[in-house]
Scaffold this motif. Structure first.
Motif, PDB file in Angstrom:
ATOM      1  N   VAL A 130       0.838  -1.202   0.000  1.00 20.54           N
ATOM      2  CA  VAL A 130       0.000   0.000   0.000  1.00 20.54           C
ATOM      3  C   VAL A 130       0.872   1.250   0.000  1.00 20.54           C
ATOM      4  CG1 VAL A 130      -1.718   1.320   1.294  1.00 20.54           C
ATOM      5  CG2 VAL A 130      -1.932  -1.167   1.119  1.00 20.54           C
ATOM      6  N   LEU A 131       1.911   1.245   0.816  1.00 21.55           N
ATOM      7  CA  LEU A 131       2.834   2.377   0.861  1.00 21.55           C
ATOM      8  C   LEU A 131       3.506   2.575  -0.499  1.00 21.55           C
ATOM      9  CD1 LEU A 131       4.471   1.733   4.336  1.00 21.55           C
ATOM     10  CD2 LEU A 131       3.084   3.726   3.727  1.00 21.55           C
ATOM     11  N   LYS A 132       3.855   1.475  -1.136  1.00 19.88           N
ATOM     12  CA  LYS A 132       4.476   1.558  -2.466  1.00 19.88           C
ATOM     13  C   LYS A 132       3.530   2.206  -3.464  1.00 19.88           C
ATOM     14  CE  LYS A 132       6.742  -1.288  -5.983  1.00 19.88           C
ATOM     15  NZ  LYS A 132       7.171  -2.663  -6.360  1.00 19.88           N
ATOM     16  N   ASN A 133       2.253   1.844  -3.405  1.00 22.12           N
ATOM     17  CA  ASN A 133       1.263   2.444  -4.301  1.00 22.12           C
ATOM     18  C   ASN A 133       1.124   3.942  -4.046  1.00 22.12           C
ATOM     19  OD1 ASN A 133       0.718  -0.005  -5.539  1.00 22.12           O
ATOM     20  ND2 ASN A 133      -1.043  -0.468  -4.232  1.00 22.12           N
ATOM     21  N   ILE A 134       1.160   4.335  -2.787  1.00 18.02           N
ATOM     22  CA  ILE A 134       1.020   5.756  -2.431  1.00 18.02           C
ATOM     23  C   ILE A 134       2.190   6.561  -2.973  1.00 18.02           C
ATOM     24  CG2 ILE A 134       1.064   7.396  -0.502  1.00 18.02           C
ATOM     25  CD1 ILE A 134      -0.514   5.252   1.109  1.00 18.02           C
ATOM     26  N   VAL A 135       3.410   6.077  -2.740  1.00 16.34           N
ATOM     27  CA  VAL A 135       4.573   6.856  -3.180  1.00 16.34           C
ATOM     28  C   VAL A 135       4.712   6.841  -4.699  1.00 16.34           C
ATOM     29  CG1 VAL A 135       5.755   6.500  -0.982  1.00 16.34           C
ATOM     30  CG2 VAL A 135       6.284   4.983  -2.910  1.00 16.34           C
ATOM     31  N   THR A 136       4.241   5.786  -5.335  1.00 22.27           N
ATOM     32  CA  THR A 136       4.255   5.737  -6.797  1.00 22.27           C
ATOM     33  C   THR A 136       3.306   6.779  -7.376  1.00 22.27           C
ATOM     34  OG1 THR A 136       4.844   3.384  -6.821  1.00 22.27           O
ATOM     35  CG2 THR A 136       3.838   4.276  -8.820  1.00 22.27           C
ATOM     36  N   PHE A 137       2.132   6.895  -6.777  1.00 29.39           N
ATOM     37  CA  PHE A 137       1.169   7.911  -7.207  1.00 29.39           C
ATOM     38  C   PHE A 137       1.756   9.313  -7.040  1.00 29.39           C
ATOM     39  CE2 PHE A 137      -2.193  10.936  -6.191  1.00 29.39           C
ATOM     40  CZ  PHE A 137      -3.035  10.791  -7.290  1.00 29.39           C
ATOM     41  N   ASP A 138       2.349   9.580  -5.887  1.00 31.31           N
ATOM     42  CA  ASP A 138       2.923  10.900  -5.629  1.00 31.31           C
ATOM     43  C   ASP A 138       4.116  11.180  -6.550  1.00 31.31           C
ATOM     44  OD1 ASP A 138       1.044  11.361  -3.695  1.00 31.31           O
ATOM     45  OD2 ASP A 138       2.360  10.919  -2.006  1.00 31.31           O
ATOM     46  N   ALA A 139       4.890  10.153  -6.860  1.00 30.93           N
ATOM     47  CA  ALA A 139       6.009  10.322  -7.789  1.00 30.93           C
ATOM     48  C   ALA A 139       5.500  10.679  -9.183  1.00 30.93           C
ATOM     49  CB  ALA A 139       6.853   9.049  -7.848  1.00 30.93           C
ATOM     50  N   GLY A 140       4.331  10.137  -9.547  1.00 27.16           N
ATOM     51  CA  GLY A 140       3.738  10.484 -10.832  1.00 27.16           C
ATOM     52  C   GLY A 140       3.338  11.947 -10.892  1.00 27.16           C
ATOM     53  N   LEU A 141       2.803  12.463  -9.781  1.00 22.97           N
ATOM     54  CA  LEU A 141       2.402  13.870  -9.743  1.00 22.97           C
ATOM     55  C   LEU A 141       3.595  14.789  -9.953  1.00 22.97           C
ATOM     56  CD1 LEU A 141      -0.075  13.839  -6.697  1.00 22.97           C
ATOM     57  CD2 LEU A 141      -0.675  14.043  -9.126  1.00 22.97           C
ATOM     58  N   ILE A 142       4.679  14.513  -9.252  1.00 25.04           N
ATOM     59  CA  ILE A 142       5.838  15.406  -9.382  1.00 25.04           C
ATOM     60  C   ILE A 142       6.556  15.198 -10.706  1.00 25.04           C
ATOM     61  CG2 ILE A 142       7.647  13.997  -8.290  1.00 25.04           C
ATOM     62  CD1 ILE A 142       8.490  16.632  -6.838  1.00 25.04           C
ATOM     63  N   SER A 143       6.475  14.007 -11.274  1.00 27.72           N
ATOM     64  CA  SER A 143       7.118  13.753 -12.563  1.00 27.72           C
ATOM     65  C   SER A 143       6.493  14.599 -13.671  1.00 27.72           C
ATOM     66  CB  SER A 143       7.024  12.268 -12.921  1.00 27.72           C
ATOM     67  OG  SER A 143       7.784  11.488 -12.020  1.00 27.72           O
ATOM     68  N   MET A 144       5.167  14.703 -13.669  1.00 26.05           N
ATOM     69  CA  MET A 144       4.520  15.547 -14.660  1.00 26.05           C
ATOM     70  C   MET A 144       4.904  17.001 -14.461  1.00 26.05           C
ATOM     71  SD  MET A 144       2.458  15.097 -17.273  1.00 26.05           S
ATOM     72  CE  MET A 144       3.442  16.250 -18.225  1.00 26.05           C
ATOM     73  N   GLN A 145       5.004  17.402 -13.221  1.00 23.60           N
ATOM     74  CA  GLN A 145       5.397  18.775 -12.920  1.00 23.60           C
ATOM     75  C   GLN A 145       6.822  19.055 -13.412  1.00 23.60           C
ATOM     76  OE1 GLN A 145       2.979  20.621 -10.521  1.00 23.60           O
ATOM     77  NE2 GLN A 145       4.388  21.493  -9.024  1.00 23.60           N
ATOM     78  N   ILE A 146       7.717  18.096 -13.226  1.00 21.84           N
ATOM     79  CA  ILE A 146       9.087  18.224 -13.713  1.00 21.84           C
ATOM     80  C   ILE A 146       9.102  18.428 -15.220  1.00 21.84           C
ATOM     81  CG2 ILE A 146      11.223  16.911 -14.145  1.00 21.84           C
ATOM     82  CD1 ILE A 146      10.827  15.658 -11.337  1.00 21.84           C
ATOM     83  N   MET A 147       8.319  17.642 -15.937  1.00 20.50           N
ATOM     84  CA  MET A 147       8.342  17.708 -17.396  1.00 20.50           C
ATOM     85  C   MET A 147       7.753  19.012 -17.927  1.00 20.50           C
ATOM     86  SD  MET A 147       7.694  13.756 -18.578  1.00 20.50           S
ATOM     87  CE  MET A 147       6.250  13.438 -17.538  1.00 20.50           C
ATOM     88  N   LEU A 148       6.702  19.507 -17.291  1.00 18.44           N
ATOM     89  CA  LEU A 148       6.120  20.783 -17.718  1.00 18.44           C
ATOM     90  C   LEU A 148       7.073  21.946 -17.423  1.00 18.44           C
ATOM     91  CD1 LEU A 148       2.392  20.339 -16.645  1.00 18.44           C
ATOM     92  CD2 LEU A 148       3.337  20.219 -18.958  1.00 18.44           C
ATOM     93  N   LEU A 149       7.676  21.930 -16.251  1.00 25.34           N
ATOM     94  CA  LEU A 149       8.636  22.974 -15.906  1.00 25.34           C
ATOM     95  C   LEU A 149       9.851  22.946 -16.834  1.00 25.34           C
ATOM     96  CD1 LEU A 149       8.470  22.660 -12.026  1.00 25.34           C
ATOM     97  CD2 LEU A 149       7.972  24.754 -13.303  1.00 25.34           C
ATOM     98  N   ALA A 150      10.306  21.737 -17.162  1.00 23.57           N
ATOM     99  CA  ALA A 150      11.441  21.607 -18.070  1.00 23.57           C
ATOM    100  C   ALA A 150      11.120  22.231 -19.423  1.00 23.57           C
ATOM    101  CB  ALA A 150      11.816  20.134 -18.234  1.00 23.57           C
ATOM    102  N   LYS A 151       9.918  21.966 -19.928  1.00 22.89           N
ATOM    103  CA  LYS A 151       9.517  22.539 -21.217  1.00 22.89           C
ATOM    104  C   LYS A 151       9.472  24.057 -21.135  1.00 22.89           C
ATOM    105  CE  LYS A 151       8.419  22.204 -25.497  1.00 22.89           C
ATOM    106  NZ  LYS A 151       9.439  21.712 -26.452  1.00 22.89           N
TER     107      LYS A 151
END
Length: 208
Positions: A130-151
């Motif tokens: 369950v913890l793995k699922n939570i941190v994976t979800f949160d990592a997805g949120l910041i990953s999209m933010q990283i890519m938009l900021l990079a652009k």
């Protein structure tokens, strides 16, 4: 009412997954640091911010990583690869996170104490999966933010979930509570990305 086509709208639609990079272009480390600092404004479960990063810039290390990442060319030719990881013991930071929020005047002391106790009591009892699922979800949120900021900074990216996570964990000697989630190649495009279609809204959304 129509959607206002702001700069964010443009960045969202301009961002494409680029796989061909100018291997001679190197992003200054201070810009990569700035990118990650800004990206951490992303939301996370209970604001516990479980994301962790390894930024691979060294050429020899990128070559080693390419073998772990299914021989994807962009791992080696991009300026850097940002490995986004999740910390399943993120709740251990609850006291420092909410104390800082209190010190900054964002919350009162009662709320601080409540959030610390709730976070420690809830997350420390959850199964690892369950913890793995939570941190994976949160990592997805910041990953999209990283890519938009990079652009927005003038760089291109491509996210890669296709890599040997067990081999990555071993190679980078990750602790048991650190979960590799995604790799993001970042750099200057050497060739444009392909455009791609999207499924029509009527097939993916219901309005009740």
């Amino acid at each position: 009412m129509t959607v206002t086509k702001s700069n964010l709208y443009k960045v969202m639609h301009d961002r494409k997954s680029v796989r061909k990079y100018d291997e001679n272009y190197k992003i200054p480390q201070e810009q990569l640091e700035e990118l990650l600092v800004e990206a951490t404004s992303a939301p996370s479960s209970s604001n516990l911010q479980p994301w962790r990063f390894i930024v691979i810039q060294d050429e020899a290390m990128k070559k080693e990583l390419r073998a772990i990442a299914n021989n994807q060319e962009q791992v080696e030719t991009s300026s850097a690869v940002i490995a986004v990881l999740g910390d399943t013991k993120m709740y251990e930071n609850a006291e420092s996170i909410f104390t800082k929020n209190f010190d900054l005047g964002y919350i009162n002391e009662a709320t601080k104490d409540l959030m610390i106790n709730n976070s420690m009591n809830l997350y420390s009892q959850l199964p690892q999966e369950v913890l793995k699922n939570i941190v994976t979800f949160d990592a997805g949120l910041i990953s999209m933010q990283i890519m938009l900021l990079a652009k927005d900074m003038g760089y291109d990216t491509v996210p890669m979930g296709g890599f040997n996570k067990e081999a990555f964990t071993k190679h980078f000697e990750l602790a048991d509570h650190i979960v590799p989630v995604i790799l993001i190649a970042i750099g200057k495009a050497a060739a444009p990305a392909y455009n791609s279609s999207r499924i029509e809204l009527e097939h993916i959304a219901k309005f009740m």
